[in-house]
Design a protein around this motif. Structure first.
Motif, PDB file in Angstrom:
ATOM      1  N   ILE A  83       0.837  -1.117  -0.081  1.00  0.00           N
ATOM      2  CA  ILE A  83       0.046   0.026   0.022  1.00  0.00           C
ATOM      3  C   ILE A  83       0.921   1.290  -0.111  1.00  0.00           C
ATOM      4  CG2 ILE A  83      -1.553   1.317   1.330  1.00  0.00           C
ATOM      5  CD1 ILE A  83      -2.940  -1.186   2.350  1.00  0.00           C
ATOM      6  N   TRP A  84       1.930   1.222   0.708  1.00  0.00           N
ATOM      7  CA  TRP A  84       2.868   2.257   0.771  1.00  0.00           C
ATOM      8  C   TRP A  84       3.327   2.586  -0.496  1.00  0.00           C
ATOM      9  CZ3 TRP A  84       4.308   6.768   2.986  1.00  0.00           C
ATOM     10  CH2 TRP A  84       5.523   7.113   3.003  1.00  0.00           C
ATOM     11  N   LYS A  85       3.757   1.572  -1.289  1.00  0.00           N
ATOM     12  CA  LYS A  85       4.548   1.623  -2.684  1.00  0.00           C
ATOM     13  C   LYS A  85       3.335   2.062  -3.656  1.00  0.00           C
ATOM     14  CE  LYS A  85       7.922   0.104  -4.061  1.00  0.00           C
ATOM     15  NZ  LYS A  85       9.389   0.576  -4.082  1.00  0.00           N
ATOM     16  N   LEU A  86       1.793   2.035  -3.268  1.00  0.00           N
ATOM     17  CA  LEU A  86       1.157   2.499  -4.146  1.00  0.00           C
ATOM     18  C   LEU A  86       0.384   3.820  -3.675  1.00  0.00           C
ATOM     19  CD1 LEU A  86      -0.428  -1.018  -5.359  1.00  0.00           C
ATOM     20  CD2 LEU A  86       0.817   0.583  -6.639  1.00  0.00           C
ATOM     21  N   ARG A  87       0.887   4.484  -2.714  1.00  0.00           N
ATOM     22  CA  ARG A  87       0.309   5.543  -2.123  1.00  0.00           C
ATOM     23  C   ARG A  87      -0.207   6.610  -3.021  1.00  0.00           C
ATOM     24  NH1 ARG A  87       5.556   5.647  -1.361  1.00  0.00           N
ATOM     25  NH2 ARG A  87       6.707   7.541  -1.610  1.00  0.00           N
ATOM     26  N   HIS A  88       0.379   6.653  -4.048  1.00  0.00           N
ATOM     27  CA  HIS A  88      -0.052   7.755  -5.132  1.00  0.00           C
ATOM     28  C   HIS A  88      -1.383   7.281  -5.518  1.00  0.00           C
ATOM     29  CE1 HIS A  88       1.666   4.350  -7.771  1.00  0.00           C
ATOM     30  NE2 HIS A  88       0.619   4.895  -8.610  1.00  0.00           N
ATOM     31  N   ALA A  89      -1.730   6.301  -5.665  1.00  0.00           N
ATOM     32  CA  ALA A  89      -3.112   5.996  -6.009  1.00  0.00           C
ATOM     33  C   ALA A  89      -4.340   5.787  -5.065  1.00  0.00           C
ATOM     34  CB  ALA A  89      -2.918   4.454  -6.948  1.00  0.00           C
ATOM     35  N   LEU A  90      -3.887   6.018  -3.709  1.00  0.00           N
ATOM     36  CA  LEU A  90      -4.865   5.961  -2.689  1.00  0.00           C
ATOM     37  C   LEU A  90      -5.899   7.037  -2.755  1.00  0.00           C
ATOM     38  CD1 LEU A  90      -2.623   4.882   0.247  1.00  0.00           C
ATOM     39  CD2 LEU A  90      -4.234   3.479  -0.808  1.00  0.00           C
ATOM     40  N   SER A  91      -7.105   6.695  -2.406  1.00  0.00           N
ATOM     41  CA  SER A  91      -8.055   7.703  -2.420  1.00  0.00           C
ATOM     42  C   SER A  91      -9.144   7.239  -1.245  1.00  0.00           C
ATOM     43  CB  SER A  91      -9.015   7.896  -3.661  1.00  0.00           C
ATOM     44  OG  SER A  91     -10.170   8.672  -3.391  1.00  0.00           O
ATOM     45  N   LEU A  92      -8.859   8.067   0.113  1.00  0.00           N
ATOM     46  CA  LEU A  92      -9.630   7.525   1.163  1.00  0.00           C
ATOM     47  C   LEU A  92     -11.230   7.815   0.897  1.00  0.00           C
ATOM     48  CD1 LEU A  92      -7.638   9.478   3.901  1.00  0.00           C
ATOM     49  CD2 LEU A  92      -7.558   7.065   3.177  1.00  0.00           C
ATOM     50  N   ARG A  93     -11.871   8.745   0.160  1.00  0.00           N
ATOM     51  CA  ARG A  93     -12.917   8.955  -0.299  1.00  0.00           C
ATOM     52  C   ARG A  93     -13.461   7.744  -1.115  1.00  0.00           C
ATOM     53  NH1 ARG A  93     -15.554  13.924  -3.857  1.00  0.00           N
ATOM     54  NH2 ARG A  93     -17.821  13.307  -3.675  1.00  0.00           N
ATOM     55  N   THR A  94     -12.648   7.101  -1.842  1.00  0.00           N
ATOM     56  CA  THR A  94     -13.138   5.660  -2.655  1.00  0.00           C
ATOM     57  C   THR A  94     -13.178   4.672  -1.773  1.00  0.00           C
ATOM     58  OG1 THR A  94     -12.203   6.565  -4.605  1.00  0.00           O
ATOM     59  CG2 THR A  94     -12.577   4.572  -4.436  1.00  0.00           C
ATOM     60  N   LEU A  95     -12.070   4.510  -0.486  1.00  0.00           N
ATOM     61  CA  LEU A  95     -11.968   3.513   0.302  1.00  0.00           C
ATOM     62  C   LEU A  95     -12.802   3.358   1.332  1.00  0.00           C
ATOM     63  CD1 LEU A  95      -8.057   3.373   0.750  1.00  0.00           C
ATOM     64  CD2 LEU A  95      -9.467   1.507  -0.243  1.00  0.00           C
ATOM     65  N   ALA A  96     -13.306   4.596   1.867  1.00  0.00           N
ATOM     66  CA  ALA A  96     -14.240   4.780   3.070  1.00  0.00           C
ATOM     67  C   ALA A  96     -15.352   3.699   2.850  1.00  0.00           C
ATOM     68  CB  ALA A  96     -14.683   5.953   3.329  1.00  0.00           C
ATOM     69  N   PRO A  97     -16.294   3.621   1.884  1.00  0.00           N
ATOM     70  CA  PRO A  97     -17.382   2.807   1.668  1.00  0.00           C
ATOM     71  C   PRO A  97     -17.026   1.459   1.993  1.00  0.00           C
ATOM     72  CG  PRO A  97     -17.486   4.292   0.037  1.00  0.00           C
ATOM     73  CD  PRO A  97     -16.266   4.553   0.622  1.00  0.00           C
ATOM     74  N   PHE A  98     -16.094   0.862   1.408  1.00  0.00           N
ATOM     75  CA  PHE A  98     -15.509  -0.646   1.210  1.00  0.00           C
ATOM     76  C   PHE A  98     -15.159  -1.034   2.753  1.00  0.00           C
ATOM     77  CE2 PHE A  98     -14.824   0.770  -3.233  1.00  0.00           C
ATOM     78  CZ  PHE A  98     -15.527   0.112  -3.762  1.00  0.00           C
ATOM     79  N   ILE A  99     -14.272  -0.041   3.476  1.00  0.00           N
ATOM     80  CA  ILE A  99     -13.711  -0.466   4.490  1.00  0.00           C
ATOM     81  C   ILE A  99     -14.873  -0.259   5.675  1.00  0.00           C
ATOM     82  CG2 ILE A  99     -12.211   0.139   6.544  1.00  0.00           C
ATOM     83  CD1 ILE A  99     -10.143   1.220   4.269  1.00  0.00           C
ATOM     84  N   GLY A 100     -15.675   0.497   5.493  1.00  0.00           N
ATOM     85  CA  GLY A 100     -16.802   0.783   6.479  1.00  0.00           C
ATOM     86  C   GLY A 100     -17.734  -0.517   6.495  1.00  0.00           C
ATOM     87  N   GLY A 101     -18.036  -0.897   5.275  1.00  0.00           N
ATOM     88  CA  GLY A 101     -18.913  -2.278   5.287  1.00  0.00           C
ATOM     89  C   GLY A 101     -18.157  -3.229   5.721  1.00  0.00           C
ATOM     90  N   GLY A 102     -16.861  -3.566   5.454  1.00  0.00           N
ATOM     91  CA  GLY A 102     -16.232  -4.729   5.802  1.00  0.00           C
ATOM     92  C   GLY A 102     -16.050  -4.664   7.159  1.00  0.00           C
ATOM     93  N   VAL A 103     -15.839  -3.827   7.870  1.00  0.00           N
ATOM     94  CA  VAL A 103     -15.825  -3.584   9.435  1.00  0.00           C
ATOM     95  C   VAL A 103     -16.939  -4.023  10.102  1.00  0.00           C
ATOM     96  CG1 VAL A 103     -15.596  -2.063  11.393  1.00  0.00           C
ATOM     97  CG2 VAL A 103     -14.028  -1.714   9.675  1.00  0.00           C
ATOM     98  N   VAL A 104     -18.084  -3.747   9.526  1.00  0.00           N
ATOM     99  CA  VAL A 104     -19.487  -4.411  10.098  1.00  0.00           C
ATOM    100  C   VAL A 104     -19.409  -5.878   9.598  1.00  0.00           C
ATOM    101  CG1 VAL A 104     -21.890  -4.022   9.927  1.00  0.00           C
ATOM    102  CG2 VAL A 104     -20.532  -2.037   9.821  1.00  0.00           C
ATOM    103  N   GLY A 105     -18.988  -6.118   8.192  1.00  0.00           N
ATOM    104  CA  GLY A 105     -19.269  -7.353   7.796  1.00  0.00           C
ATOM    105  C   GLY A 105     -18.490  -8.626   8.553  1.00  0.00           C
ATOM    106  N   VAL A 106     -17.235  -8.186   8.842  1.00  0.00           N
ATOM    107  CA  VAL A 106     -16.510  -9.240   9.431  1.00  0.00           C
ATOM    108  C   VAL A 106     -17.125 -10.084  10.715  1.00  0.00           C
ATOM    109  CG1 VAL A 106     -14.162  -9.858  10.316  1.00  0.00           C
ATOM    110  CG2 VAL A 106     -14.345  -8.447   8.431  1.00  0.00           C
TER     111      VAL A 106
END
Length: 241
Positions: free
Chosen positions: A60-83
């Motif tokens: 993830i650190w190597k690909l940090r230029h492509a990270l978008s917290l706005r794009t990630l938030a729905p997936f991580i939020g849903g996953g935290v509940v789903g696990v």
């Protein structure tokens, strides 16, 4: 571990590092076939999570230029509940039935798109992204595989290779972090296991370096094919593992 067993463990860890560096996921699929013959299932799960935390964080650190917290938030939020929901459902739904169903769908999906190379992308939708994160979390909580659902969705969304990895790798990392806390609390992480973990670290680092170098030479089409093949392997593992 005696000499031959240790050598087998180190070699498989090296290969797992290459696969993770190349595709961004599936290390567990590669190493578990070997580790389950020389370690207990609990030790295997703990090592996959422990190494996964390092591998995913570095990638993830190597690909940090492509990270978008706005794009990630729905997936991580849903996953935290789903696990935790997936973990709770284990006592009510047959995990074998879930594995067979998801495994079959992954094989059908990957086979179809390996034969038919053009993908019609789906339209972006916040509710859909949250739902996919939730489903991905449920599957991770029930089977330990936290990558297939989100990886398929990234392909269907038409993301480029760096964008795909900048989404599904942080989602997998979040699932690993939740699992690591659980394994530590239940006593799976022991001094002996930490010693084994340290034995594999140099091989993991070398494999990850090789995998990332190979990834740098992949074009979009080749990366997509690599991911599809690994999704097919995921499906086969779910069905017959």
């Amino acid at each position: 571990m005696d000499g031959p067993i240790l050598a087998l463990f180190v070699l498989s860890t090296f290969v797992g590092g290459i696969v993770s560096g190349l595709a961004g996921f599936a290390m567990g699929l590669v190493v578990s076939g070997v580790w389950l013959h020389i370690l207990t299932p609990a030790q295997t799960a703990a090592l996959i999570v422990g190494y996964g935390l390092l591998v995913q964080s570095y990638s993830i650190w190597k690909l940090r230029h492509a990270l978008s917290l706005r794009t990630l938030a729905p997936f991580i939020g849903g996953g935290v509940v789903g696990v935790p929901v997936g973990a709770a459902l284990l006592s009510h739904i047959s995990p074998a039935m879930i594995r067979d169903g998801v495994g079959g769908l992954l094989i059908i999906y990957s086979s179809y798109f390996l034969i038919r190379p053009h993908v019609h992308t789906v339209r972006p939708s916040l509710p859909a992204d949250i739902g996919i994160g939730f489903l991905n979390g449920i599957l991770g909580g029930m089977t330990g595989l936290a990558g297939p659902v989100i990886t398929v969705w990234c392909q269907l969304r038409g993301f480029r290779r760096d964008e795909q990895r900048a989404i599904f790798q942080p989602v997998i990392l979040a699932a690993f972090a939740i699992t690591a806390v659980s394994l530590t609390i239940n006593g799976t992480v022991t001094t002996d296991l930490l010693r084994i973990y340290l034995y594999g670290l140099p091989a993991l680092g070398a494999g990850l370096w090789v995998g990332l170098k190979l990834y740098g030479h992949l074009n979009e089409l080749t990366f997509r094919k690599v991911v599809l093949v690994l999704l097919m392997v995921s499906g086969l593992v779910l069905l017959f593992g």
